[in-house]
Design an enzyme around this catalytic site. Structure first.
Site, PDB file in Angstrom:
ATOM      1  N   SER A   1       0.866  -1.173   0.000  1.00 12.10           N
ATOM      2  CA  SER A   1       0.000   0.000   0.000  1.00 12.10           C
ATOM      3  C   SER A   1       0.900   1.220   0.000  1.00 12.10           C
ATOM      4  O   SER A   1       1.998   1.188   0.530  1.00 12.10           O
ATOM      5  CB  SER A   1      -0.901   0.010   1.214  1.00 12.10           C
ATOM      6  OG  SER A   1      -0.157   0.334   2.357  1.00 12.10           O
ATOM      7  N   CYS A   2       0.436   2.250  -0.635  1.00 13.32           N
ATOM      8  CA  CYS A   2       1.289   3.413  -0.818  1.00 13.32           C
ATOM      9  C   CYS A   2       1.396   4.190   0.478  1.00 13.32           C
ATOM     10  O   CYS A   2       0.540   4.115   1.326  1.00 13.32           O
ATOM     11  CB  CYS A   2       0.714   4.286  -1.898  1.00 13.32           C
ATOM     12  SG  CYS A   2       0.358   3.336  -3.343  1.00 13.32           S
ATOM     13  N   ILE A   3       2.469   4.940   0.576  1.00 15.32           N
ATOM     14  CA  ILE A   3       2.737   5.625   1.832  1.00 15.32           C
ATOM     15  C   ILE A   3       2.297   7.072   1.737  1.00 15.32           C
ATOM     16  O   ILE A   3       2.579   7.713   0.751  1.00 15.32           O
ATOM     17  CB  ILE A   3       4.231   5.586   2.164  1.00 15.32           C
ATOM     18  CG1 ILE A   3       4.697   4.153   2.051  1.00 15.32           C
ATOM     19  CG2 ILE A   3       4.473   6.092   3.543  1.00 15.32           C
ATOM     20  CD1 ILE A   3       5.824   3.928   1.139  1.00 15.32           C
TER      21      ILE A   3
END
Ligand SMILES: Cc1cc2nc3c(=O)[nH]c(=O)nc-3n(C[C@H](O)[C@H](O)[C@H](O)COP(=O)(O)OP(=O)(O)OC[C@H]3O[C@@H](n4cnc5c(N)ncnc54)[C@H](O)[C@@H]3O)c2cc1C
Lengths: 103, 416
Positions: free
Chosen positions: A101-103
């Site tokens: 998942s993107c930060i």
């Protein structure tokens, strides 16, 4: 990491239940993981799963947006096929690593 | 003479111009930097503008002031990059380069979500990721009488991923101070599974949402905005009503990246995570929000990247192998309201941890704990930004790679 027998095959899985080695995957394994999640797989599901596997093999990163642009399903249809977390569940069933998942 | 060309004079481009002008021989290398705007905005200030904490003048300055002598500064729109020919096309001229640095950042794309830019846009729906949006929201809040405030993230990645949560915290303080907190219902809506993007933070900081009476709606992937019923609707038909919607629209790289065929789905450029060289072309380097690296899109990250990238440009020019150095280091203050803030420090692989910063055991800043000191740190960041960061001056005691001294690895993220 641990070893689990799914559909008669001993596979390496991560703590969260994702296959560690995508080459150990087959359609029966997919069906069994899907059943655990509560999804009955149809040919349309497999189209999505194969798309995800191809992209992963090509080392491309996966996003819901990307799947929506694939021409296979719209984002709405993706949610219909894999409710509540389409990318997480489809990745698990496709035997590929958990999407970062993107930060 | 050889040409080094920098596209974008925002945080990253300006830092690179400052770093490189002092390191490249004036008689060997021309440095040119291009940006479409005269004004350099302090984007972290857009978080404070809506609450009347900062004024307009504290968040913008004339960009030219920060470009060093000996750098050619062009104010024009960039139309297209031609990587095979080593050329960049501007409005009315074409530039050649030997080495190209792309620092065109990212921006909001509200048109990506159906119904967002509709009858309610800038009336009851606002963003604060642009100067204009932030200012319009300030004017709205000054006279707003209360109701359902929904703070919402459309999709990841976004720049400064903690800013929306900070906005919710600051809104809580703002309405308390105005004596109208009982008239405002705050809901925080995120496509992620928790309020924070990092699981250790969600675990350690869950209390903050309770304390401030902010409702959380997670795993919400917006499909459209219903302008008639004033609701946001997700792909599974979950509906969340609002009177005032503060949204972070999809963030994307500039269209010039798409036109040039250099980006991914969101116009971010595939970039080596550790060297910052573009994956497709060896003489193109990418820095800041324009890259696709899985680090936070933040000014502090760009600052650490700039140090590595400066070394790598010099190595590249002299024909040496590049340093695989950048580790995704991010160092972010999180405003929690009531003049307190948190500080988090993390990289590609290590989650934020407890401890003291920048000096082990001494601090004075506390990691992952609220304190007044941290809040001063956040406010001081504005001064540091204008006076040190942009000029490429290293922030004392804070290194480009994450340090593990003085850190306590005591939080286990919730299993998801
Ligand atoms: C509300 C908010 C709060 C934030 N808070 C923090 C914080 O607390 N701490 C922190 O570290 N960071 C924070 N950030 C993030 C930080 O501002 C950015 O990460 C940083 O500015 C990125 O720098 P950049 O140079 O990559 O992009 P930018 O600074 O956005 O610069 C890109 C430049 O490229 C130019 N450009 C793009 N396309 C073209 C074109 N086609 N032609 C000509 N010029 C072009 C643009 O005009 C712009 O000047 C925040 C951001 C926002 C929006």
């Amino acid at each position: 990491m641990s070893v689990k027998t799914i559909a008669g095959v001993a596979v390496n899985i991560s703590e969260e239940g994702y296959l560690e080695d995508m080459s150990q995957w087959n359609e029966e394994i997919a069906n069994e993981i899907a059943k655990e999640i509560g999804i009955e797989l149809t040919p349309k599901h497999f189209e999505v799963l194969n798309y995800l596997r191809d992209k992963t093999a090509a080392k491309e990163s996966l996003t819901i947006r990307g799947v929506g642009k694939s021409g296979i399903v719209t984002i709405k249809e993706l949610y219909g096929l894999f409710p509540k977390g389409p990318l997480k569940f489809s990745s698990k069933i496709a035997g590929i690593p958990k999407p970062t998942s993107c930060i | 003479m050889k040409n080094l060309l920098i596209l974008g004079a925002g945080t990253s481009g300006t830092m690179m111009a400052n770093h490189l002008r002092s390191k490249l021989y004036l008689n060997k290398w021309n440095i040119t930097i291009v940006d479409q705007y005269k004004t350099h905005y302090y984007q972290p200030g857009f978080l404070f503008l809506p609450f009347d904490t900062y004024t307009e003048n504290q968040v913008k300055k004339v960009g030219e002031k920060f470009i060093p002598m000996g750098v050619n500064y062009i104010q024009k729109k960039i139309e297209k990059i031609l990587p095979k020919e080593n050329k960049v096309v501007l409005e009315d001229e074409t530039l050649n380069y030997d080495v190209l640095i792309i620092a065109t950042g990212s921006k909001i794309a509200p048109e990506e979500t159906e119904g967002l830019v509709g009858p309610l846009w800038k009336k009851d729906i606002f963003d604060f990721y642009t100067y204009e949006g932030s200012l319009a929201l300030r004017n709205k809040l000054r006279t707003w009488e209360g109701g359902k405030l929904v703070v919402h993230i459309t999709e990841m990645p976004i720049k400064c991923p903690v800013a929306p949560l900070e906005f919710a915290f600051l809104a809580d303080s703002y309405f308390r101070k105005k004596g109208m907190r009982d008239k405002v219902d705050i809901t925080y809506v995120t496509p992620l599974t928790g309020a924070f993007t990092k699981p250790t933070c969600s675990t350690a900081l869950a209390y903050l949402l309770k304390e401030k009476d902010i409702h959380l709606q997670s795993d919400f992937a917006i499909e459209h905005v219903d302008n008639d019923t004033k609701e946001i609707v997700d792909y599974e038909d979950r509906r969340i009503p609002f009177d005032l919607l503060v949204t972070i629209p999809t963030n994307m790289g500039d269209e010039v990246i798409e036109r040039s065929g250099l980006g991914d789905d969101l116009n971010f450029i595939p970039t080596d995570h550790n060297t910052l060289q573009s994956k497709a072309h060896e003489n193109i380097f990418v820095i800041g929000d324009a890259t696709n690296v899985p680090a936070s899109k933040a000014g502090s990250v760009a600052h650490f990247q700039a140090e590595t990238l400066t070394d790598n440009i010099l190595l590249y020019i002299d024909g040496y192998p590049l340093k695989k150095e950048f580790d995704g280091h991010a160092n972010c203050f999180i405003e929690t309201g009531n003049n307190k803030a948190l500080l988090i420090d993390f990289n590609y692989v290590t989650e934020p941890v407890h401890g003291k910063f920048p000096f082990a055991k001494i601090g004075p800043l506390q990691l992952l704990k609220e304190s007044v000191f941290n809040h001063w740190g956040k406010l001081a960041f504005r001064w540091i930004y204008w006076n040190m960061l942009l000029k490429g001056i290293a922030i004392p005691f804070v290194s480009r790679n994450m340090s593990f001294k003085g850190k306590v690895f005591d939080i286990k993220p919730d299993e998801k």
